[in-house]
Design a protein around this motif. Structure first.
Motif, mmCIF file in Angstrom:
data_model
loop_
_atom_site.group_PDB
_atom_site.id
_atom_site.type_symbol
_atom_site.label_atom_id
_atom_site.label_comp_id
_atom_site.label_asym_id
_atom_site.label_seq_id
_atom_site.Cartn_x
_atom_site.Cartn_y
_atom_site.Cartn_z
ATOM 1 N N LEU A 88 -29.302 -129.135 -24.661
ATOM 2 C CA LEU A 88 -28.169 -128.359 -25.163
ATOM 3 C C LEU A 88 -27.753 -127.360 -24.095
ATOM 4 C CD1 LEU A 88 -26.322 -127.456 -27.573
ATOM 5 C CD2 LEU A 88 -28.124 -125.819 -28.146
ATOM 6 N N THR A 89 -26.458 -127.277 -23.861
ATOM 7 C CA THR A 89 -25.914 -126.277 -22.948
ATOM 8 C C THR A 89 -25.229 -125.188 -23.762
ATOM 9 O OG1 THR A 89 -25.581 -127.854 -21.139
ATOM 10 C CG2 THR A 89 -24.280 -125.838 -21.084
ATOM 11 N N LEU A 90 -25.720 -123.981 -23.613
ATOM 12 C CA LEU A 90 -25.144 -122.824 -24.291
ATOM 13 C C LEU A 90 -24.228 -122.102 -23.315
ATOM 14 C CD1 LEU A 90 -28.539 -121.488 -25.695
ATOM 15 C CD2 LEU A 90 -26.922 -122.982 -26.875
ATOM 16 N N HIS A 91 -23.121 -121.570 -23.828
ATOM 17 C CA HIS A 91 -22.230 -120.801 -22.964
ATOM 18 C C HIS A 91 -21.347 -119.910 -23.805
ATOM 19 C CE1 HIS A 91 -18.774 -123.344 -24.058
ATOM 20 N NE2 HIS A 91 -19.584 -124.383 -23.903
ATOM 21 N N SER A 92 -20.745 -118.935 -23.157
ATOM 22 C CA SER A 92 -19.796 -118.063 -23.835
ATOM 23 C C SER A 92 -18.578 -118.878 -24.267
ATOM 24 C CB SER A 92 -19.361 -116.933 -22.899
ATOM 25 O OG SER A 92 -20.471 -116.200 -22.435
#
Length: 261
Positions: free
Chosen positions: A95-99
């Motif tokens: 999973l890639t988390l980002h603003s």
């Protein structure tokens, strides 16, 4: 300093909770990469039946590298837009988390970059696999079993997973891309409802397929996809009737995690 039994228990519980949330592995290109221990269970289950221990280890390493390539595709594009990405390996993969992205165009590019990176990687390893034949050598990678296993696993994992991930089923990338496309041609409530229905159909087909193959872990994942999309259908149907306003997840504040990277 003497620590009582209750204090030791609290320390152990705190450490376990931190561990389950994920541990920081390393930082690459300014992007922190973390791991939830459930990912190790996933890799072990997927590696079963691969042969001896060495083949299981090679396959597990290939799974890790392939998921990292996929998530870096997302993360590097998100980083390009200044969205402070972070990568987490978990029990379903990565999973890639980002603003939150500033607009749908950014979201679309970030989403597409993951499977795109996997397809490129799969293509590169396909060329490596056929390189001896292209150069006219009589020998092949088969003479080096471990190296051959690494090359073939990297090729198939990246190609198959990237294509599978592009299926129009949420929460996979294909489902997210489908949502972006549907919102171009219809209102938000209709796009949400249509996307949820299509996701239910594909999740159901995936469930039947993996039941036939007796792939227990994938059966669990497909059943989970089916469950969450059935809930989305109900919510989107109510929104169509004007009972509530649909909400769309546009991003995750990654800076809350790995503040120090």
């Amino acid at each position: 300093m003497k620590v009582g039994g209750f204090g030791i228990f609290s320390i152990i519980c705190h450490g376990f909770c931190v561990f389950m949330k994920g541990i920081h592995l390393f930082t690459i290109k300014g992007i922190p990469v973390g791991l939830n221990p459930m990912f190790l269970i996933l890799v072990f289950i997927l590696s079963m039946g691969m042969g001896d221990v060495s083949q299981m280890i090679i396959f597990g390493v290939c799974v890790f590298i392939s998921i990292l390539i996929h998530e870096l595709g997302h993360a590097l594009v998100a980083q390009h837009y200044g969205l402070r990405p972070a990568i987490m390996f978990h029990g379903f993969g990565g999973l890639t988390l980002h603003s939150p992205a500033l607009n749908s165009k950014q979201e679309f590019k970030i989403t597409l970059a993951g499977p795109g990176a996997g397809l490129v990687a799969g293509g590169v390893f396909f060329l490596i696999a056929i390189l001896p034949s292209l150069l006219g050598f009589e020998s092949s990678w088969g003479e080096f079993p471990n190296l051959n296993a690494f090359v073939m696993n990297m090729m198939w994992i990246n190609l198959v997973w990237s294509i599978f991930n592009l299926l129009p089923c949420r929460p996979m990338d294909g489902g997210k891309l489908m949502g972006h496309i549907l919102r171009k041609f219809m209102s938000e409530p209709k796009a949400e409802f249509t996307g949820a229905v299509i996701s239910v159909i594909f999740a159901g087909l995936m469930l039947v397929y993996f039941v036939v193959l007796h792939q227990m872990w994938m059966i669990f994942i497909a059943a989970y996809f089916l469950m969450i999309n059935l809930g989305s259908v109900r919510g989107a149907y109510r929104s169509l009737g004007g009972h509530s306003e649909p909400k769309r997840l546009v991003g995750i504040q990654a800076e809350v995690l790995y503040e120090k990277g």
